[in-house]
Enzyme design. Structure first.
Site, PDB file in Angstrom:
ATOM      1  N   ARG A  52       8.910 -10.053  -8.486  1.00 33.90           N
ATOM      2  CA  ARG A  52       8.222  -9.091  -7.619  1.00 33.90           C
ATOM      3  C   ARG A  52       8.354  -9.497  -6.146  1.00 33.90           C
ATOM      4  O   ARG A  52       8.580  -8.658  -5.270  1.00 33.90           O
ATOM      5  CB  ARG A  52       6.745  -8.981  -8.021  1.00 33.90           C
ATOM      6  CG  ARG A  52       6.014  -7.858  -7.295  1.00 33.90           C
ATOM      7  CD  ARG A  52       4.646  -7.589  -7.875  1.00 33.90           C
ATOM      8  NE  ARG A  52       3.719  -8.693  -7.635  1.00 33.90           N
ATOM      9  CZ  ARG A  52       2.462  -8.730  -8.101  1.00 33.90           C
ATOM     10  NH1 ARG A  52       2.010  -7.735  -8.849  1.00 33.90           N
ATOM     11  NH2 ARG A  52       1.679  -9.753  -7.841  1.00 33.90           N
ATOM     12  N   LYS A 151       4.391  -5.887  -2.041  1.00 35.69           N
ATOM     13  CA  LYS A 151       3.199  -6.688  -1.775  1.00 35.69           C
ATOM     14  C   LYS A 151       3.372  -7.288  -0.381  1.00 35.69           C
ATOM     15  O   LYS A 151       3.728  -8.461  -0.218  1.00 35.69           O
ATOM     16  CB  LYS A 151       3.030  -7.760  -2.853  1.00 35.69           C
ATOM     17  CG  LYS A 151       1.583  -8.171  -3.043  1.00 35.69           C
ATOM     18  CD  LYS A 151       1.377  -8.857  -4.371  1.00 35.69           C
ATOM     19  CE  LYS A 151       0.060  -9.590  -4.426  1.00 35.69           C
ATOM     20  NZ  LYS A 151      -1.124  -8.782  -4.188  1.00 35.69           N
ATOM     21  N   GLU A 184      -5.438   2.946  -7.956  1.00 37.79           N
ATOM     22  CA  GLU A 184      -5.840   1.602  -8.360  1.00 37.79           C
ATOM     23  C   GLU A 184      -7.051   1.217  -7.522  1.00 37.79           C
ATOM     24  O   GLU A 184      -7.507   1.997  -6.696  1.00 37.79           O
ATOM     25  CB  GLU A 184      -4.685   0.618  -8.140  1.00 37.79           C
ATOM     26  CG  GLU A 184      -4.218   0.565  -6.672  1.00 37.79           C
ATOM     27  CD  GLU A 184      -3.009  -0.340  -6.451  1.00 37.79           C
ATOM     28  OE1 GLU A 184      -2.813  -1.279  -7.244  1.00 37.79           O
ATOM     29  OE2 GLU A 184      -2.279  -0.109  -5.481  1.00 37.79           O
TER      30      GLU A 184
HETATM   31  N1  PXG Z   1      -3.273  -3.859  -6.948  1.00 32.83           N
HETATM   32  C1  PXG Z   1      -3.251  -4.387  -5.715  1.00 32.83           C
HETATM   33  C2  PXG Z   1      -3.236  -3.485  -4.538  1.00 32.83           C
HETATM   34  C3  PXG Z   1      -3.234  -5.787  -5.550  1.00 32.83           C
HETATM   35  O1  PXG Z   1      -3.209  -6.316  -4.335  1.00 32.83           O
HETATM   36  C4  PXG Z   1      -3.293  -6.028  -7.962  1.00 32.83           C
HETATM   37  C5  PXG Z   1      -3.286  -4.638  -8.054  1.00 32.83           C
HETATM   38  C6  PXG Z   1      -3.257  -6.840  -9.219  1.00 32.83           C
HETATM   39  O2  PXG Z   1      -1.972  -7.419  -9.368  1.00 32.83           O
HETATM   40  P1  PXG Z   1      -1.743  -8.770 -10.184  1.00 32.83           P
HETATM   41  O3  PXG Z   1      -0.261  -9.008 -10.080  1.00 32.83           O
HETATM   42  O4  PXG Z   1      -2.549  -9.832  -9.498  1.00 32.83           O
HETATM   43  O5  PXG Z   1      -2.183  -8.514 -11.567  1.00 32.83           O
HETATM   44  C7  PXG Z   1      -3.266  -6.615  -6.694  1.00 32.83           C
HETATM   45  C8  PXG Z   1      -3.258  -8.107  -6.539  1.00 32.83           C
HETATM   46  C9  PXG Z   1      -8.205 -10.402  -3.801  1.00 32.83           C
HETATM   47  C10 PXG Z   1      -6.730 -10.140  -3.722  1.00 32.83           C
HETATM   48  O6  PXG Z   1      -8.684 -11.185  -2.969  1.00 32.83           O
HETATM   49  C11 PXG Z   1      -6.095  -9.458  -4.736  1.00 32.83           C
HETATM   50  C12 PXG Z   1      -4.728  -9.211  -4.657  1.00 32.83           C
HETATM   51  C13 PXG Z   1      -4.056  -9.623  -3.544  1.00 32.83           C
HETATM   52  C14 PXG Z   1      -4.711 -10.292  -2.546  1.00 32.83           C
HETATM   53  C15 PXG Z   1      -6.050 -10.574  -2.622  1.00 32.83           C
HETATM   54  O7  PXG Z   1      -8.855  -9.846  -4.679  1.00 32.83           O
HETATM   55  N2  PXG Z   1      -4.167  -8.534  -5.636  1.00 32.83           N
END
Ligand code: PXG
Length: 285
Positions: A52, A151, A184
């Site tokens: 990713r 991301k 989401e």
């Molecule tokens: N959607 C978004 C917009 C994200 O940023 C996820 C889904 C979940 O993805 P993963 O790969 O982790 O299953 C994310 C990931 C926080 C934080 O502090 C969370 C993310 C990034 C930065 C900070 O909660 N998320």
């Protein structure tokens, strides 16, 4: 001993870990990142995070200064040096330092940064009681403008929605896309359960393709459960038997109310509990 932070092959104490103010990661949010989780010294689905990360860089034309294997090695080494077995890892690659203008081609010296820390998790009560969330007015970025699949270091779209949630007394907020479909939450993907069947918005709804989301889809199908990636509206959330979120930090966390309306029984449901158990089995294996 304080935490050691990796920057381009060198480890720095927290207070000495610095990058240039001319770095476009700082000036423009021009860079990419990953948030990962280690269990028993092993990063959960490290290869998927690397894929990713490299897709994010490719789509932004950031040329990685290191190979996938090299960055993966730096992640594992940073965990080892900090003696963290169960923790959170933040990996960042910036565009590098350039001029004050937008020109990406004038940037050089991209920074590869690895920060590990102990986890700052949602309190245990929230897993037992479930989260109450609201729908944010801030619409998720249209994929034709900037794909939510990237991301990137520019998270203002999500931060604004999270602020709305916070102002409403919630730790998360639901984001819709510009068609009014469920996309989401600000840092987590969303699943619904209706009559024993799982559903989650597809990539086309304008979401980050979460690594935890992919793991849950895989686990559900292995368990013989139906799991569809399909467009959802708030109607589907309001009328679901269960709703839960997925993310690297949160793992799976139940949602018991949206916009003041109770979902299902208003308590975390059996599907959530079952899938969280199966998820832990895999993550901690
Ligand atoms: N959607 C978004 C917009 C994200 O940023 C996820 C889904 C979940 O993805 P993963 O790969 O982790 O299953 C994310 C990931 C926080 C934080 O502090 C969370 C993310 C990034 C930065 C900070 O909660 N998320």
């Amino acid at each position: 001993m304080g935490l050691k932070i990796y920057i381009n092959g060198t480890y720095y104490a927290k207070e000495d870990a610095k990058i240039s103010v001319f770095d476009h990661g700082f000036l423009y949010g021009d860079g990419v990142f990953e948030g990962m989780r280690a269990y028993n010294g092993k990063v959960f689905r490290l290869d998927a995070h690397m894929d990713r990360l490299f897709d994010s860089m490719r789509s932004l034309t950031i040329e990685s200064p290191m190979s996938k294997a090299g960055i993966a090695k730096a992640v594992n080494e940073t965990l080892a040096i900090n003696e963290i077995k169960d923790g959170y890892i933040r990996l960042i690659v910036t565009r590098g330092a350039g001029t004050l203008g937008l020109d990406a081609h004038l940037c050089s010296d991209p920074q590869v940064i690895v920060i590990t820390d102990h986890l700052a998790l949602y309190p245990k009560e929230l897993y037992e009681q479930g989260l109450r969330i609201v729908t944010a007015g801030t619409v998720r970025t249209n994929p034709a403008s900037l794909s939510p699949q990237i991301k990137s270091l520019n998270y203002l779209n999500n931060i604004l929605a999270k602020i709305e949630g916070h102002l409403a007394g919630c730790v998360e907020a639901l984001m819709l896309n510009d068609k009014g479909e469920v996309a989401e939450c600000t840092g987590d993907n969303i699943f619904t359960v209706k009559n024993g069947k799982l559903r989650t918005p597809p990539t086309a709804a304008g979401i980050l393709e979460g690594i935890t989301r992919a793991a849950v889809i895989e686990i559900a199908r292995k368990e013989g459960l139906s799991c569809e990636e399909v467009a959802l509206t708030r109607y589907d959330v309001y009328t679901a038997d269960e709703v839960f979120l997925t993310g690297s930090a949160a793992e799976l966390i139940p949602i018991v109310a949206l916009d003041g309306r109770a979902i299902g029984s208003g308590k975390p449901g059996p599907m959530f509990k079952h899938l969280l158990e199966k998820f832990h089995e895999e993550a901690r294996a």
